[in-house]
Design a protein around this motif. Structure first.
Motif, mmCIF file in Angstrom:
data_model
loop_
_atom_site.group_PDB
_atom_site.id
_atom_site.type_symbol
_atom_site.label_atom_id
_atom_site.label_comp_id
_atom_site.label_asym_id
_atom_site.label_seq_id
_atom_site.Cartn_x
_atom_site.Cartn_y
_atom_site.Cartn_z
ATOM 1 N N VAL A 48 -1.941 -5.110 16.909
ATOM 2 C CA VAL A 48 -2.806 -6.098 17.561
ATOM 3 C C VAL A 48 -4.167 -5.491 17.873
ATOM 4 O O VAL A 48 -5.207 -6.138 17.710
ATOM 5 N N GLU A 49 -4.182 -4.243 18.301
ATOM 6 C CA GLU A 49 -5.433 -3.580 18.646
ATOM 7 C C GLU A 49 -5.970 -2.699 17.524
ATOM 8 O O GLU A 49 -7.173 -2.422 17.484
ATOM 9 N N ASP A 50 -5.117 -2.255 16.613
ATOM 10 C CA ASP A 50 -5.560 -1.359 15.540
ATOM 11 C C ASP A 50 -4.827 -1.691 14.251
ATOM 12 O O ASP A 50 -3.731 -1.196 13.998
ATOM 13 N N ALA A 51 -5.467 -2.515 13.417
ATOM 14 C CA ALA A 51 -4.850 -2.922 12.149
ATOM 15 C C ALA A 51 -4.817 -1.787 11.139
ATOM 16 O O ALA A 51 -4.109 -1.872 10.134
ATOM 17 N N TYR A 52 -5.560 -0.717 11.380
ATOM 18 C CA TYR A 52 -5.630 0.402 10.439
ATOM 19 C C TYR A 52 -4.618 1.500 10.744
ATOM 20 O O TYR A 52 -4.573 2.513 10.050
ATOM 21 N N LEU A 53 -3.809 1.301 11.765
ATOM 22 C CA LEU A 53 -2.795 2.294 12.132
ATOM 23 C C LEU A 53 -1.621 2.165 11.160
ATOM 24 O O LEU A 53 -0.844 1.225 11.232
ATOM 25 N N SER A 54 -1.494 3.136 10.265
ATOM 26 C CA SER A 54 -0.460 3.050 9.232
ATOM 27 C C SER A 54 0.780 3.859 9.561
ATOM 28 O O SER A 54 1.828 3.678 8.941
#
Length: 241
Positions: free
Chosen positions: A6-12
């Motif tokens: 929700v806050e960081d779409a780039y967190l893989s």
């Protein structure tokens, strides 16, 4: 469960702890970077890495009785973790990033075609939006306007408003049939352009941070689905000659 995307779409990838293994095999964690199927966007796939090095392949991610309950669905034949054990989450980043680009492209299309949305589905290579419209429109013209927005490289960000703010601004909701979930005290907006100059609408999905990341896209087809419904197909790459 904390939804990290929700806050960081780039967190893989991120660490988590198993809280529950359901009778149907679904795995629940204390936090997750796996997006669950919702709003026309498919749930993430990937794997959980156990402390002993074993991998649990995750074939899909869905919500449970509420949007806040996120269930990781293992592929058949996977090891079964125990409640309380730690794991490192790894989403299939290439797939997720393509979905982020495509979901953002859908938002851009809703800017170019400002009509009520009656349906939508996001996929890695081909997505669709259905609009409540009877007008005839040229797909090459729509593609050109989409690429103007992409090439302008507008920033994309999220912000939160209250449910009362949304009620006071009903035009923020573009979907004709679906309304943002209530009862959580706040609504997440996805905004495009400085000061939301290009667009602002409620959405819980994942998106890129600048429009240029969408890359080259085109309208592959516009289908007539009833007297006042048009289905637009968005595809990656240049329009065919």
């Amino acid at each position: 469960m904390k939804a990290l995307f929700v806050e960081d779409a780039y967190l893989s990838t991120a660490e988590a702890r198993v809280t529950t293994v359901r009778e149907d095999g679904g795995i629940m964690l204390d936090q997750t970077c796996f997006y669950a199927t919702s709003g026309g966007q498919p749930g993430d796939t990937g794997f959980l890495e156990r402390t002993n090095g074993e991998k649990i392949i995750i074939a899909g991610t869905v919500t449970g009785e509420s949007k806040s309950e996120i269930i990781h669905i293992p592929a058949p034949g996977q090891p079964v973790p125990e409640a309380g054990e730690g794991a490192v989450m790894h989403i299939d980043w290439e797939r997720r990033y393509n979905l982020m680009r495509m979901h953002t492209a859908c938002h851009l299309l809703s800017v170019v075609c400002p009509y009520p949305i009656t349906g939508a589905a996001v996929s890695e290579t081909d997505s669709r939006i259905d609009f409540d419209m009877s007008e005839t429109i040229d797909k090459a013209e729509v593609t050109a306007k989409l690429m103007e927005l992409v090439n302008a490289n507008h920033p994309i960000f999220t912000q939160w408003i209250s449910e009362d703010d949304l009620a006071a601004n009903p035009d923020l909701v573009k979907s004709k049939n679906v309304r943002p979930p209530r009862g959580q005290d706040r609504i997440r907006l996805v905004c495009i352009g400085e000061g939301s100059a290009i667009d602002s609408q409620p959405c819980g999905g994942t998106h890129v941070s600048e429009t240029a990341e969408v890359g080259e896209i085109h309208i592959g087809k516009i289908e007539k689905k009833g007297r006042e419904n048009r289905r637009f197909r968005i595809r990656f790459g240049p329009a065919p000659d």
